[in-house]
Enzyme design. Sequence first.
Site, PDB file in Angstrom:
ATOM      1  N   GLU A  16       1.126  -0.857  -0.123  1.00 42.73           N
ATOM      2  CA  GLU A  16       0.589   0.010  -0.035  1.00 42.73           C
ATOM      3  C   GLU A  16       1.017   1.096  -0.321  1.00 42.73           C
ATOM      4  O   GLU A  16       1.705   1.188   1.255  1.00 42.73           O
ATOM      5  CB  GLU A  16      -0.642   0.134   1.001  1.00 42.73           C
ATOM      6  CG  GLU A  16      -2.417   1.549   1.213  1.00 42.73           C
ATOM      7  CD  GLU A  16      -2.793   1.352   0.446  1.00 42.73           C
ATOM      8  OE1 GLU A  16      -3.788   2.116   0.035  1.00 42.73           O
ATOM      9  OE2 GLU A  16      -3.475  -0.013   0.455  1.00 42.73           O
ATOM     10  N   PHE A  18       0.168   6.145  -3.877  1.00 42.22           N
ATOM     11  CA  PHE A  18      -0.801   5.923  -4.738  1.00 42.22           C
ATOM     12  C   PHE A  18      -2.131   4.898  -4.489  1.00 42.22           C
ATOM     13  O   PHE A  18      -3.106   5.542  -5.543  1.00 42.22           O
ATOM     14  CB  PHE A  18       0.502   5.095  -6.459  1.00 42.22           C
ATOM     15  CG  PHE A  18       0.090   5.336  -7.567  1.00 42.22           C
ATOM     16  CD1 PHE A  18      -1.190   4.462  -8.074  1.00 42.22           C
ATOM     17  CD2 PHE A  18       0.540   6.211  -8.946  1.00 42.22           C
ATOM     18  CE1 PHE A  18      -1.476   4.502  -9.689  1.00 42.22           C
ATOM     19  CE2 PHE A  18       0.092   6.446  -9.748  1.00 42.22           C
ATOM     20  CZ  PHE A  18      -1.204   5.360 -10.318  1.00 42.22           C
ATOM     21  N   GLY A  19      -1.769   3.702  -3.901  1.00 42.38           N
ATOM     22  CA  GLY A  19      -2.949   3.144  -3.705  1.00 42.38           C
ATOM     23  C   GLY A  19      -2.350   1.830  -3.252  1.00 42.38           C
ATOM     24  O   GLY A  19      -0.944   1.767  -3.631  1.00 42.38           O
ATOM     25  N   PRO A  20      -3.494   0.918  -3.377  1.00 41.51           N
ATOM     26  CA  PRO A  20      -2.703  -0.602  -3.180  1.00 41.51           C
ATOM     27  C   PRO A  20      -2.115  -0.901  -4.082  1.00 41.51           C
ATOM     28  O   PRO A  20      -1.864  -0.694  -5.486  1.00 41.51           O
ATOM     29  CB  PRO A  20      -3.981  -0.653  -3.049  1.00 41.51           C
ATOM     30  CG  PRO A  20      -5.308  -0.377  -3.322  1.00 41.51           C
ATOM     31  CD  PRO A  20      -4.990   0.953  -3.850  1.00 41.51           C
ATOM     32  N   LYS A  43      -0.579  -1.957  -9.879  1.00 40.87           N
ATOM     33  CA  LYS A  43      -0.947  -0.946  -8.537  1.00 40.87           C
ATOM     34  C   LYS A  43      -1.767   0.359  -9.526  1.00 40.87           C
ATOM     35  O   LYS A  43      -1.654   0.617 -10.003  1.00 40.87           O
ATOM     36  CB  LYS A  43       1.005   0.041  -9.266  1.00 40.87           C
ATOM     37  CG  LYS A  43       1.030   1.509  -8.323  1.00 40.87           C
ATOM     38  CD  LYS A  43       2.400   2.143  -8.354  1.00 40.87           C
ATOM     39  CE  LYS A  43       3.187   3.420  -8.107  1.00 40.87           C
ATOM     40  NZ  LYS A  43       3.474   3.947  -8.042  1.00 40.87           N
ATOM     41  N   ASP A  77      13.429  10.302  -5.520  1.00 45.01           N
ATOM     42  CA  ASP A  77      12.766   9.985  -4.668  1.00 45.01           C
ATOM     43  C   ASP A  77      13.561   8.405  -4.391  1.00 45.01           C
ATOM     44  O   ASP A  77      12.383   7.379  -4.198  1.00 45.01           O
ATOM     45  CB  ASP A  77      11.562   9.800  -4.554  1.00 45.01           C
ATOM     46  CG  ASP A  77      10.562   9.377  -3.594  1.00 45.01           C
ATOM     47  OD1 ASP A  77      11.308   9.881  -2.105  1.00 45.01           O
ATOM     48  OD2 ASP A  77       9.862   8.327  -3.566  1.00 45.01           O
TER      49      ASP A  77
END
Length: 617
Positions: A284, A287-289, A304, A402
């Site tokens: 998770e 961006f989301g699960p 993703k 990142d």
Amino acid sequence: MLTVLFVLAYYSLHINCGGKQVTANGNTTFEEDTSEAGPSTFSQSGTNWVLSSTGHFLENGLKLGPYIQTNTSRLLMNDYQLYTTARLSAISLTYYGFCLGNGKYTVNLHFAEILFTDDKNFSSFGKRIFDVYIQGKRVLKDFNIENEAGGVGKAIVKQFSAAVTNGTMEIRLYWAGKGTTEIPVKGVYGPLISAISLYNPDFIPPSENGSNSISVGTAFGIAVAAAILIILVVVGILQWKGCFRPQNTLERELRGVDLHTASFTFKEIKAATNNFATDNKIGEGGFGPVYKGLLADGTAIAVKQLSSKSKQGNREFINEIGMISALQHPNLVKLYGCCIEGNQLLLIYEYLENNSLARALFGPKEHRLKLDWPTRRRICLGIARGLAYLHGESRIKVVHRDIKATNVLLDKDLNSKISDFGLAKLDEEENTHISTRVAGTIGYMAPEYAMRGHLTEKADVYSFGIVALEIVSGRSNVTKEDMFYLLDWALVLKEQGKLMELVDTNLGSNFDKEQVMVMINVALLCANASPTIRPSMSSVLRMLECGVDVLDLVSDSSVSDIDETKAEAMRKYYQFCIENTAITTQSTSSIYGPPSGSSTDGVDLHPFSVDSDRLLE
């Protein structure tokens, strides 16, 4: 009554796109077109034309309004008043002329590139490329105003012939995903037009053909046709805007964008993930699960899924696809494709069996891996190779922004692959740096970038140095609970001559001391507070591969004598960012997300963003 009905039929149309009413082209009046537009706009004029515009700019950097551009310098072309303004759109811009008499029309489209400059300014490197359709037929492909006109601030008129058979003329400009998006000029990549002029050369006004009236039947027919046409246009626009069906905003905004990758159907991905079953969920992130899946041909995938609560959205979605599809390297995660259906945005990657480096090193105990020294060194070398490729060996130069342990994934053989390019930035080689909004992860960002938005590839070098220290020590750079900073500890140990105490105790004595010292010294060199002292990633790779002694490169004068005021300021800055979550406006994480339940939960989950205008130097 007959006169009123007669004017429902027009045989010419002249629009000053984005500007006020002007007289040009001899004695022709061009109508005003100054209504404010937006990402989804339908605007009707006072006569016989309407405007439709759609699309969010990926990075809105315009100062005079994102959908109308005004020239700021003197224009020397004829009829300059037509070119002082222009209308912009992020994706699609369509003008409909209705109540037109049937017949052949001459269509003149006026263009001038008034946004870019012809100097060596940052904005002189922009490229605007779009397609033009008339009556549904593409008449211009990959049209570049600056190239066609022979420079910026120069007018060019493209003339076409088109037939009107149902009283309507449709002129559509469409961005097909090419040209400049974010760098060097933000938010100006879409179609632009200065003026539109169309007329029927065969039309003879009533006063010239001896007839001042038309029959009642003809007038009635024109009126009925016009009324039906208006109703159809309005209903079509309402249906297109989603008034009669579920809102598919994301799909609509991205429709037609050339994403340069394979496309999967939502049905395929649902089947592959067993309808996104809970037991297939492997992470998770911001961006989301993320779910594990198996395609029909047996290929294992990681899916993703964009969350409706995600703060990243379409910009990072497109950015990540564009970056990864243009980059191919053994140490970069491979993107198989994407899925865009309705409000579903999915990225499909290769599945990497051993999840992230963060989970392997300092995740929950049940997920940690016993990484011996040769494996750790190989992982570190893989990260260095991937970054060296991004910074200088690929056809486009990229700053990842990142780099952290959660964004390094491990395959079944524990080979490292860099992931998550949602925040990556293109960097032109002639630029000394990019001034941009800050977005990344606290504890991994270089000081000059975190404080001033000063971005170069040396920001990635700094992050690599932190990750290398984590690989050696098996500890995260910073934990929320005790505000422990691995870099600070390493610098203290160096001053005390006890750098070997940094080595992960889980390694015991089974490691090559010389290789460990090389890696630690290289890491400290990379994490230097001054970007000019940090080496390039190609140099880092050579030092690590050859096992050379870093010698005086990490001497006391370059690392340990960092101004304590600056060091303390950085610690206070990180502390402030972590404690004040109100500035956490941009979330980012790896494909698989942070190591669930790890001791670092809440640490590398503190990426942030601030207003870029405050960072420009």
